[in-house]
Write a protein that holds these residues in place. Sequence first.
Motif, PDB file in Angstrom:
ATOM      1  N   ILE A  17       0.862  -1.185   0.000  1.00  0.00           N
ATOM      2  CA  ILE A  17       0.000   0.000   0.000  1.00  0.00           C
ATOM      3  C   ILE A  17       0.894   1.230   0.000  1.00  0.00           C
ATOM      4  O   ILE A  17       1.832   1.325   0.786  1.00  0.00           O
ATOM      5  N   GLN A  18       0.616   2.141  -0.918  1.00  0.00           N
ATOM      6  CA  GLN A  18       1.383   3.369  -1.031  1.00  0.00           C
ATOM      7  C   GLN A  18       0.406   4.531  -1.136  1.00  0.00           C
ATOM      8  O   GLN A  18      -0.505   4.495  -1.969  1.00  0.00           O
ATOM      9  N   GLN A  19       0.578   5.525  -0.316  1.00  0.00           N
ATOM     10  CA  GLN A  19      -0.298   6.698  -0.281  1.00  0.00           C
ATOM     11  C   GLN A  19      -1.768   6.290  -0.184  1.00  0.00           C
ATOM     12  O   GLN A  19      -2.640   6.827  -0.861  1.00  0.00           O
ATOM     13  N   GLY A  20      -2.053   5.280   0.645  1.00  0.00           N
ATOM     14  CA  GLY A  20      -3.425   4.858   0.898  1.00  0.00           C
ATOM     15  C   GLY A  20      -4.054   4.033  -0.208  1.00  0.00           C
ATOM     16  O   GLY A  20      -5.261   3.805  -0.187  1.00  0.00           O
ATOM     17  N   ALA A  21      -3.269   3.571  -1.190  1.00  0.00           N
ATOM     18  CA  ALA A  21      -3.833   2.801  -2.297  1.00  0.00           C
ATOM     19  C   ALA A  21      -3.005   1.531  -2.515  1.00  0.00           C
ATOM     20  O   ALA A  21      -1.808   1.514  -2.256  1.00  0.00           O
TER      21      ALA A  21
END
Length: 115
Positions: free
Chosen positions: A68-72
Amino acid sequence: MCSRKDSNWSMFWSGSGYIADYHQLMDGATSEAGFYIVDVFQDIFLHLQCLSASQRGSKKSKGHVWKIQQGAFVFIINSQFYKIEGLAKKNMKLRESVIDGRLLKPKNVFQQELC
């Protein structure tokens, strides 16, 4: 098998599902059958459009099934299905960058997302 009992992948190695089935097949397979099984799986994965960006467990890491990166969620795409057609100018606004249903990103944004 999993190198750590507390691996994030350990739940997939037992019970039902294709990962557990694969390892059970490989454990009981002859070398010829194992070669065939690996060949079939390689062909299947070669034709998938995308996969989750995952990391296998190791002695130092539990690994992760989903990144998960930046909430995605992060996905790895198969470039045979998704082609990059071009990059937009650096100062192009988002509403100006949708052409024929295709989204063009400024080059600096594209480069940042690759890292």
